[in-house]
Design a protein around this motif. Structure first.
Motif, PDB file in Angstrom:
ATOM      1  N   LYS A   1       2.229  12.857   5.092  1.00 18.71           N
ATOM      2  CA  LYS A   1       3.022  12.125   6.080  1.00 18.71           C
ATOM      3  C   LYS A   1       2.113  11.269   6.969  1.00 18.71           C
ATOM      4  CE  LYS A   1       7.441  13.360   5.695  1.00 18.71           C
ATOM      5  NZ  LYS A   1       8.558  12.386   5.586  1.00 18.71           N
ATOM      6  N   PHE A   2       0.953  11.820   7.323  1.00 21.55           N
ATOM      7  CA  PHE A   2      -0.020  11.078   8.130  1.00 21.55           C
ATOM      8  C   PHE A   2      -0.556   9.878   7.340  1.00 21.55           C
ATOM      9  CE2 PHE A   2      -4.510  10.445   9.404  1.00 21.55           C
ATOM     10  CZ  PHE A   2      -4.294  10.023  10.721  1.00 21.55           C
ATOM     11  N   ILE A   3      -0.836  10.087   6.059  1.00 20.83           N
ATOM     12  CA  ILE A   3      -1.315   9.001   5.201  1.00 20.83           C
ATOM     13  C   ILE A   3      -0.270   7.886   5.116  1.00 20.83           C
ATOM     14  CG2 ILE A   3      -1.890   8.391   2.806  1.00 20.83           C
ATOM     15  CD1 ILE A   3      -3.191  11.188   2.586  1.00 20.83           C
ATOM     16  N   GLN A   4       1.002   8.254   5.019  1.00 22.34           N
ATOM     17  CA  GLN A   4       2.061   7.254   4.954  1.00 22.34           C
ATOM     18  C   GLN A   4       2.103   6.385   6.206  1.00 22.34           C
ATOM     19  OE1 GLN A   4       5.625   9.615   3.925  1.00 22.34           O
ATOM     20  NE2 GLN A   4       5.672   8.462   2.017  1.00 22.34           N
ATOM     21  N   LYS A   5       1.859   6.978   7.366  1.00 22.02           N
ATOM     22  CA  LYS A   5       1.830   6.208   8.613  1.00 22.02           C
ATOM     23  C   LYS A   5       0.696   5.182   8.596  1.00 22.02           C
ATOM     24  CE  LYS A   5       3.902   9.754  11.573  1.00 22.02           C
ATOM     25  NZ  LYS A   5       3.680  10.683  12.717  1.00 22.02           N
ATOM     26  N   ILE A   6      -0.456   5.605   8.072  1.00 20.32           N
ATOM     27  CA  ILE A   6      -1.590   4.687   7.965  1.00 20.32           C
ATOM     28  C   ILE A   6      -1.272   3.559   6.983  1.00 20.32           C
ATOM     29  CG2 ILE A   6      -3.998   4.482   7.227  1.00 20.32           C
ATOM     30  CD1 ILE A   6      -4.415   7.348   8.206  1.00 20.32           C
ATOM     31  N   GLU A   7      -0.633   3.907   5.858  1.00 19.91           N
ATOM     32  CA  GLU A   7      -0.259   2.901   4.851  1.00 19.91           C
ATOM     33  C   GLU A   7       0.590   1.794   5.465  1.00 19.91           C
ATOM     34  OE1 GLU A   7      -0.003   5.920   0.994  1.00 19.91           O
ATOM     35  OE2 GLU A   7       1.807   5.128   1.930  1.00 19.91           O
ATOM     36  N   LYS A   8       1.563   2.174   6.277  1.00 21.03           N
ATOM     37  CA  LYS A   8       2.470   1.189   6.859  1.00 21.03           C
ATOM     38  C   LYS A   8       1.753   0.253   7.815  1.00 21.03           C
ATOM     39  CE  LYS A   8       6.499   4.048   6.010  1.00 21.03           C
ATOM     40  NZ  LYS A   8       7.508   4.975   6.532  1.00 21.03           N
ATOM     41  N   LYS A   9       0.719   0.761   8.486  1.00 22.73           N
ATOM     42  CA  LYS A   9      -0.091  -0.102   9.357  1.00 22.73           C
ATOM     43  C   LYS A   9      -0.931  -1.059   8.513  1.00 22.73           C
ATOM     44  CE  LYS A   9      -0.423   3.195  13.202  1.00 22.73           C
ATOM     45  NZ  LYS A   9       0.391   2.393  14.141  1.00 22.73           N
ATOM     46  N   ILE A  10      -1.491  -0.542   7.410  1.00 23.21           N
ATOM     47  CA  ILE A  10      -2.299  -1.386   6.534  1.00 23.21           C
ATOM     48  C   ILE A  10      -1.451  -2.505   5.930  1.00 23.21           C
ATOM     49  CG2 ILE A  10      -3.619  -1.419   4.365  1.00 23.21           C
ATOM     50  CD1 ILE A  10      -4.561   1.423   5.046  1.00 23.21           C
ATOM     51  N   ASN A  11      -0.196  -2.211   5.630  1.00 21.28           N
ATOM     52  CA  ASN A  11       0.687  -3.220   5.039  1.00 21.28           C
ATOM     53  C   ASN A  11       0.893  -4.432   5.932  1.00 21.28           C
ATOM     54  OD1 ASN A  11       2.109  -2.719   2.321  1.00 21.28           O
ATOM     55  ND2 ASN A  11       2.028  -0.692   3.218  1.00 21.28           N
ATOM     56  N   ARG A  12       0.613  -4.285   7.221  1.00 22.15           N
ATOM     57  CA  ARG A  12       0.764  -5.403   8.158  1.00 22.15           C
ATOM     58  C   ARG A  12      -0.479  -6.293   8.209  1.00 22.15           C
ATOM     59  NH1 ARG A  12       2.501  -1.078  11.895  1.00 22.15           N
ATOM     60  NH2 ARG A  12       4.739  -0.751  11.622  1.00 22.15           N
ATOM     61  N   ILE A  13      -1.554  -5.853   7.561  1.00 24.96           N
ATOM     62  CA  ILE A  13      -2.803  -6.626   7.553  1.00 24.96           C
ATOM     63  C   ILE A  13      -2.800  -7.539   6.331  1.00 24.96           C
ATOM     64  CG2 ILE A  13      -5.323  -6.499   7.649  1.00 24.96           C
ATOM     65  CD1 ILE A  13      -5.036  -3.614   8.661  1.00 24.96           C
ATOM     66  N   HIS A  14      -2.343  -8.747   6.505  1.00 24.33           N
ATOM     67  CA  HIS A  14      -2.063  -9.633   5.374  1.00 24.33           C
ATOM     68  C   HIS A  14      -3.305 -10.029   4.569  1.00 24.33           C
ATOM     69  CE1 HIS A  14       2.147  -9.927   6.392  1.00 24.33           C
ATOM     70  NE2 HIS A  14       1.839 -10.215   7.644  1.00 24.33           N
ATOM     71  N   PHE A  15      -4.461 -10.126   5.218  1.00 24.66           N
ATOM     72  CA  PHE A  15      -5.639 -10.564   4.465  1.00 24.66           C
ATOM     73  C   PHE A  15      -6.135  -9.496   3.487  1.00 24.66           C
ATOM     74  CE2 PHE A  15      -7.675  -8.540   8.147  1.00 24.66           C
ATOM     75  CZ  PHE A  15      -8.729  -7.844   7.560  1.00 24.66           C
TER      76      PHE A  15
ATOM     77  N   GLU B   1       0.868  -1.175   0.000  1.00 25.63           N
ATOM     78  CA  GLU B   1       0.000   0.000   0.000  1.00 25.63           C
ATOM     79  C   GLU B   1       0.901   1.220   0.000  1.00 25.63           C
ATOM     80  OE1 GLU B   1      -4.293   0.872   0.410  1.00 25.63           O
ATOM     81  OE2 GLU B   1      -3.010  -0.712  -0.352  1.00 25.63           O
ATOM     82  N   ALA B   2       0.835   2.040  -1.050  1.00 32.75           N
ATOM     83  CA  ALA B   2       1.713   3.217  -1.153  1.00 32.75           C
ATOM     84  C   ALA B   2       1.102   4.201  -2.135  1.00 32.75           C
ATOM     85  CB  ALA B   2       3.108   2.803  -1.610  1.00 32.75           C
ATOM     86  N   TYR B   3       0.216   5.048  -1.629  1.00 32.26           N
ATOM     87  CA  TYR B   3      -0.480   5.975  -2.521  1.00 32.26           C
ATOM     88  C   TYR B   3       0.376   7.187  -2.870  1.00 32.26           C
ATOM     89  CZ  TYR B   3      -4.734   3.364  -1.635  1.00 32.26           C
ATOM     90  OH  TYR B   3      -5.669   2.367  -1.560  1.00 32.26           O
ATOM     91  N   PRO B   4       0.331   7.610  -4.125  1.00 29.79           N
ATOM     92  CA  PRO B   4       0.975   8.885  -4.483  1.00 29.79           C
ATOM     93  C   PRO B   4       0.330  10.014  -3.690  1.00 29.79           C
ATOM     94  CG  PRO B   4       0.331   7.640  -6.440  1.00 29.79           C
ATOM     95  CD  PRO B   4      -0.324   6.972  -5.276  1.00 29.79           C
ATOM     96  N   PRO B   5       1.031  11.140  -3.517  1.00 30.86           N
ATOM     97  CA  PRO B   5       0.504  12.218  -2.677  1.00 30.86           C
ATOM     98  C   PRO B   5      -0.611  13.036  -3.284  1.00 30.86           C
ATOM     99  CG  PRO B   5       2.620  12.825  -3.598  1.00 30.86           C
ATOM    100  CD  PRO B   5       2.408  11.388  -3.957  1.00 30.86           C
ATOM    101  N   PHE B   6      -0.895  12.844  -4.586  1.00 28.50           N
ATOM    102  CA  PHE B   6      -1.895  13.653  -5.259  1.00 28.50           C
ATOM    103  C   PHE B   6      -1.630  15.135  -4.947  1.00 28.50           C
ATOM    104  CE2 PHE B   6      -3.842   9.451  -4.583  1.00 28.50           C
ATOM    105  CZ  PHE B   6      -4.030   9.103  -5.906  1.00 28.50           C
ATOM    106  N   ARG B   7      -2.575  15.846  -4.358  1.00 25.77           N
ATOM    107  CA  ARG B   7      -2.338  17.268  -4.046  1.00 25.77           C
ATOM    108  C   ARG B   7      -2.372  17.536  -2.541  1.00 25.77           C
ATOM    109  NH1 ARG B   7      -2.520  20.703  -8.429  1.00 25.77           N
ATOM    110  NH2 ARG B   7      -3.246  19.785 -10.369  1.00 25.77           N
ATOM    111  N   PHE B   8      -2.148  16.499  -1.751  1.00 33.21           N
ATOM    112  CA  PHE B   8      -2.185  16.679  -0.298  1.00 33.21           C
ATOM    113  C   PHE B   8      -1.000  17.517   0.188  1.00 33.21           C
ATOM    114  CE2 PHE B   8      -4.264  12.367  -0.607  1.00 33.21           C
ATOM    115  CZ  PHE B   8      -5.542  12.832  -0.366  1.00 33.21           C
ATOM    116  N   PRO B   9      -1.218  18.379   1.177  1.00 34.13           N
ATOM    117  CA  PRO B   9      -0.079  19.058   1.818  1.00 34.13           C
ATOM    118  C   PRO B   9       0.833  18.024   2.482  1.00 34.13           C
ATOM    119  CG  PRO B   9      -2.176  20.063   2.438  1.00 34.13           C
ATOM    120  CD  PRO B   9      -2.512  18.794   1.724  1.00 34.13           C
ATOM    121  N   MET B  10       2.088  18.390   2.703  1.00 34.54           N
ATOM    122  CA  MET B  10       3.058  17.448   3.226  1.00 34.54           C
ATOM    123  C   MET B  10       2.629  16.840   4.565  1.00 34.54           C
ATOM    124  SD  MET B  10       5.804  15.760   2.845  1.00 34.54           S
ATOM    125  CE  MET B  10       6.818  16.516   1.582  1.00 34.54           C
ATOM    126  N   LYS B  11       2.076  17.645   5.471  1.00 35.40           N
ATOM    127  CA  LYS B  11       1.667  17.128   6.782  1.00 35.40           C
ATOM    128  C   LYS B  11       0.589  16.052   6.640  1.00 35.40           C
ATOM    129  CE  LYS B  11       2.792  21.160   9.625  1.00 35.40           C
ATOM    130  NZ  LYS B  11       2.262  22.222  10.527  1.00 35.40           N
TER     131      LYS B  11
END
Length: 231
Positions: free
Chosen positions: A201-215, A188-198
Motif C-alpha cells: 500500500k505504501f509502494i502504491q502511494k509512491i507510484e502515484k506520486k511518480i506518475n505525476r513526474i512527466h519527464f 508506474e504500477a509495480y506488481p506486489p511481488f511478495r510484499f506484505p499488504m502494508k
C-alpha cells in the motif's frame, strides 16, 4: 447446511491462498494490484457488465478480478492450467487456444484484454486480426505491456528472466500500425511481488506520486493501449 457452506468457503479460500503462494503474489495483494490498475487505465469503466475475452490469461488470476465488474470473462491461454478447475465459475470460463486461431464466432465479445502477451508470441499480426474479428464493432480492446527500459523490469524481467519486452516507441508503432484509432497511457504500477499488504500500500502511494513526474514517463513500467475496434 449453513455450516457446510461455511466449510466450503474456507476450503476454497485455502485453495486460492495455496495456489498464489507458488506464484509471485498472494491472492489479496494480487487483486489489489489488478483492481488499482484497472481503475487507472479505465478498464473498469470500459468492461463493466460486458462479455470480455482475457487473452493469455495464464493460471487465471486476472479473470477473477475482471469478473467482479464484467458480465462474463472468458480466459484463453495456449496452455491448459490445472488452476482453471478451481477458478471457473458462472462468470468465469476458460479455454485452451492459440491467439492466432481463436475458437470463437465473429463479434463474440464486447471487449478484449491482453496483458504481457504480445512479447511472447510470433504471430502478432495474425493475433491482431483475430482480436479484431472476435470483438464487436466499436468494442474496446485494452493491451498492456511492460516497458523494456523500466530500470527494475529491465534487470529482473528482461535480463534475468529473458522477456523480450517492447520499448515505448516500439509498442506505440506496433499498435498504431494495426489500430489507428488508439490512445496510450504510460504508468508506474509495480506488481506486489511478495510484499506484505502494508508495504505494498505504501509502494502504491509512491507510484502515484511518480506518475505525476512527466519527464520520467519514458521509463514508467507499463505501456497501455486503449483501442476502439472500428469496422
Amino acid at each position: 447446511m449453513k455450516k457446510k457452506n461455511q466449510r466450503g468457503k474456507r476450503m476454497r479460500k485455502r485453495k486460492f491462498s495455496n495456489l498464489y503462494k507458488y506464484g509471485l503474489v498472494l491472492e489479496k495483494e494480487s487483486q489489489v494490484f489488478f483492481m488499482d490498475l484497472y481503475k487507472r487505465v479505465e478498464i473498469k469503466n470500459l468492461f463493466s457488465n460486458k462479455k470480455i475475452l482475457d487473452l493469455g490469461c495464464g493460471i487465471g488470476a486476472e479473470p477473477i478480478v475482471l469478473s467482479k465488474f464484467a458480465k462474463l470473462v472468458v480466459g484463453v491461454d495456449i496452455i491448459e492450467h490445472k488452476e482453471w478447475e478451481i477458478f471457473k465459475s458462472r462468470k468465469i470460463k476458460f479455454q485452451k487456444a492459440s491467439s492466432t486461431k481463436l475458437p470463437f464466432k465473429d463479434n463474440a465479445f464486447d471487449g478484449v484484454y491482453l496483458k504481457d502477451l504480445l512479447h511472447h508470441i510470433k504471430g502478432i499480426n495474425k493475433t491482431f486480426e483475430e482480436i479484431k474479428r472476435v470483438t464487436k464493432a466499436n468494442g474496446d480492446i485494452v493491451i498492456v505491456e511492460a516497458n523494456r527500459y523500466n530500470p527494475i523490469f529491465y534487470v529482473y524481467v528482461t535480463t534475468l528472466k529473458g522477456h523480450d519486452h517492447f520499448t515505448q516507441n516500439e509498442f506505440k508503432d506496433l499498435i498504431k500500425n494495426n489500430f489507428p484509432n488508439s490512445k496510450f497511457i504510460y504508468l508506474e504500477a509495480y506488481p506486489p511481488f511478495r510484499f506484505p499488504m502494508k508495504v505494498y500500500k505504501f509502494i502504491q502511494k509512491i507510484e502515484k506520486k511518480i506518475n505525476r513526474i512527466h519527464f520520467l514517463r519514458s521509463i514508467f513500467c507499463y505501456n497501455v493501449a486503449i483501442i476502439k475496434n472500428i469496422k
